[in-house]
Structure formats: C-alpha cells, structure tokens
Design a protein around this motif. Structure first.
Motif, PDB file in Angstrom:
ATOM      1  N   MET A 224       0.817  -1.096  -0.344  1.00 22.43           N
ATOM      2  CA  MET A 224      -0.366   0.415   0.169  1.00 22.43           C
ATOM      3  C   MET A 224       0.968   1.610  -0.347  1.00 22.43           C
ATOM      4  O   MET A 224       0.741   2.086  -0.603  1.00 22.43           O
ATOM      5  N   TRP A 225       1.720   1.147   0.448  1.00 22.67           N
ATOM      6  CA  TRP A 225       2.659   2.834   0.639  1.00 22.67           C
ATOM      7  C   TRP A 225       3.529   2.278  -0.692  1.00 22.67           C
ATOM      8  O   TRP A 225       3.987   3.794  -0.825  1.00 22.67           O
ATOM      9  N   ALA A 226       3.675   1.672  -0.931  1.00 22.78           N
ATOM     10  CA  ALA A 226       4.429   1.216  -1.815  1.00 22.78           C
ATOM     11  C   ALA A 226       3.733   2.146  -3.578  1.00 22.78           C
ATOM     12  O   ALA A 226       4.603   3.406  -4.006  1.00 22.78           O
ATOM     13  N   ALA A 227       2.403   1.775  -3.315  1.00 22.92           N
ATOM     14  CA  ALA A 227       1.356   1.880  -4.446  1.00 22.92           C
ATOM     15  C   ALA A 227       0.910   3.344  -4.058  1.00 22.92           C
ATOM     16  O   ALA A 227       0.854   4.466  -5.388  1.00 22.92           O
ATOM     17  N   LEU A 228       1.175   4.105  -2.823  1.00 20.05           N
ATOM     18  CA  LEU A 228       0.678   5.055  -2.428  1.00 20.05           C
ATOM     19  C   LEU A 228       1.897   6.718  -2.743  1.00 20.05           C
ATOM     20  O   LEU A 228       1.428   7.542  -3.623  1.00 20.05           O
ATOM     21  N   ALA A 229       2.770   5.547  -2.443  1.00 24.21           N
ATOM     22  CA  ALA A 229       4.343   6.576  -3.415  1.00 24.21           C
ATOM     23  C   ALA A 229       3.886   7.174  -4.612  1.00 24.21           C
ATOM     24  O   ALA A 229       4.709   8.359  -5.213  1.00 24.21           O
ATOM     25  N   LEU A 230       3.349   5.874  -5.177  1.00 24.69           N
ATOM     26  CA  LEU A 230       3.474   6.674  -6.833  1.00 24.69           C
ATOM     27  C   LEU A 230       2.793   7.935  -7.370  1.00 24.69           C
ATOM     28  O   LEU A 230       3.771   8.890  -7.885  1.00 24.69           O
ATOM     29  N   PRO A 231       1.631   8.040  -7.079  1.00 23.07           N
ATOM     30  CA  PRO A 231       0.745   9.533  -7.313  1.00 23.07           C
ATOM     31  C   PRO A 231       0.888  10.744  -6.374  1.00 23.07           C
ATOM     32  O   PRO A 231       1.599  11.493  -6.730  1.00 23.07           O
ATOM     33  N   LEU A 232       1.752  10.236  -5.107  1.00 24.52           N
ATOM     34  CA  LEU A 232       2.110  11.890  -4.616  1.00 24.52           C
ATOM     35  C   LEU A 232       3.603  11.536  -4.935  1.00 24.52           C
ATOM     36  O   LEU A 232       4.020  13.484  -4.931  1.00 24.52           O
ATOM     37  N   ALA A 233       4.524  11.313  -5.604  1.00 18.60           N
ATOM     38  CA  ALA A 233       5.405  11.520  -5.915  1.00 18.60           C
ATOM     39  C   ALA A 233       4.993  11.909  -7.241  1.00 18.60           C
ATOM     40  O   ALA A 233       6.066  13.131  -8.009  1.00 18.60           O
ATOM     41  N   ALA A 234       4.599  11.446  -8.291  1.00 18.95           N
ATOM     42  CA  ALA A 234       4.042  12.217  -9.695  1.00 18.95           C
ATOM     43  C   ALA A 234       3.069  13.940  -8.891  1.00 18.95           C
ATOM     44  O   ALA A 234       3.669  14.732  -9.543  1.00 18.95           O
ATOM     45  N   TYR A 235       3.149  13.972  -7.497  1.00 23.37           N
ATOM     46  CA  TYR A 235       2.404  15.158  -7.440  1.00 23.37           C
ATOM     47  C   TYR A 235       3.360  16.247  -7.451  1.00 23.37           C
ATOM     48  O   TYR A 235       3.145  17.306  -8.341  1.00 23.37           O
ATOM     49  N   PHE A 236       4.309  15.660  -7.626  1.00 22.85           N
ATOM     50  CA  PHE A 236       5.215  16.916  -6.428  1.00 22.85           C
ATOM     51  C   PHE A 236       6.520  17.273  -7.723  1.00 22.85           C
ATOM     52  O   PHE A 236       7.300  17.800  -7.981  1.00 22.85           O
TER      53      PHE A 236
END
Length: 144
Positions: A77-89
């Motif tokens: 879940m944390w790995a998947a959540l990192a994807l859109p969070l990283a893309a946001y920045f």
C-alpha cells in the motif's frame, strides 16, 4: 491539433489488461491499477499541459492506493501510495511544453471538466468501498 488528444488513449490497453491480470494475481492487478492510473495521469499532463487540471486524477489514484490493499499488504500500500504522491510533486517545468497547444479559455474549460470528472470518480470509489464495508460488517464472523 485535436487529434493529439488521442495520445491520451495510449494507456487503454494497459487498463484493459488489468482484469486479465487479476485472474493471475489480484495483488498485481490492484498495484497495476494505481501504477497505470498514475502513469496515465503523468502522460496526459505532458500531452495536454498542467493548466488543464488533468493532474487532479492523481487524487483518485492515491485514494485507490490507500483503499485497495489488505492489512497484510501494508508495505505494498505504501509503495503504491508513493506513486501518485511522487507524481504530484513533479514540477510543471519538468514536463516541458505540452504536446497540445490550448488557449487559456480552452484550458480552463478542460480544467473544469477534469475537476468534475475527478469528483465523480472519487465519489464512485467512495460509494463502492462503503458498500464493501457494509457487506463485511453484515457478514457474521467465522467460528473458531
């Protein structure tokens, strides 16, 4: 120039492959949904430009990442959540010039459409998960 919008459909085969992938591995398909959604959002931002608000689709990607994984899959879940969070920045300047050139009024109209689409998609995700939660609460716990 409008034909360039067809470039946003390049991710369609990947989205269409997810049901097939789910038959092999539901975990891979759930992760794949977040991955493909995030990659598609980044690609569409390059195609149409950040001013169109297409980056807002990272919000439902993040919601899915937070909701799709089971308690034993927290690391995933944390790995998947990192994807859109990283893309946001990703800074807008990193995308360079969009492939489609839109004037300010057209970009504003597309931004409003994207915002409404993100809202509806997020509502559908929430409704689906509320339904699943209610079903889980109504199911009696197995006896030990």
């Amino acid at each position: 120039v409008a034909w360039l919008s067809l470039l946003t459909m390049l991710a369609a085969p990947f989205f269409l492959a997810l049901p097939w992938l789910s038959r092999l591995s539901s975990t891979a398909a759930r992760f794949g949904l977040v991955l493909v959604g995030t990659a598609n959002t980044v690609w569409c931002t390059k195609v149409m430009g950040a001013s169109t608000g297409v980056g807002l689709f990272l919000l439902p990607c993040a919601a899915l990442a937070a909701l799709l994984f089971r308690p034993g899959e927290r690391w995933l879940m944390w790995a998947a959540l990192a994807l859109p969070l990283a893309a946001y920045f990703i800074p807008d300047s990193l995308y360079g010039a969009p492939l489609m050139t839109l004037d300010a009024p057209a970009a504003a109209r597309l931004s409003a459409l994207n915002a409404a689409s993100v809202l509806m998609l997020t509502v559908l995700i929430a409704l689906r998960f509320v339904t699943l939660l209610r079903q889980a609460e109504a199911t009696p716990a197995p006896m030990r």
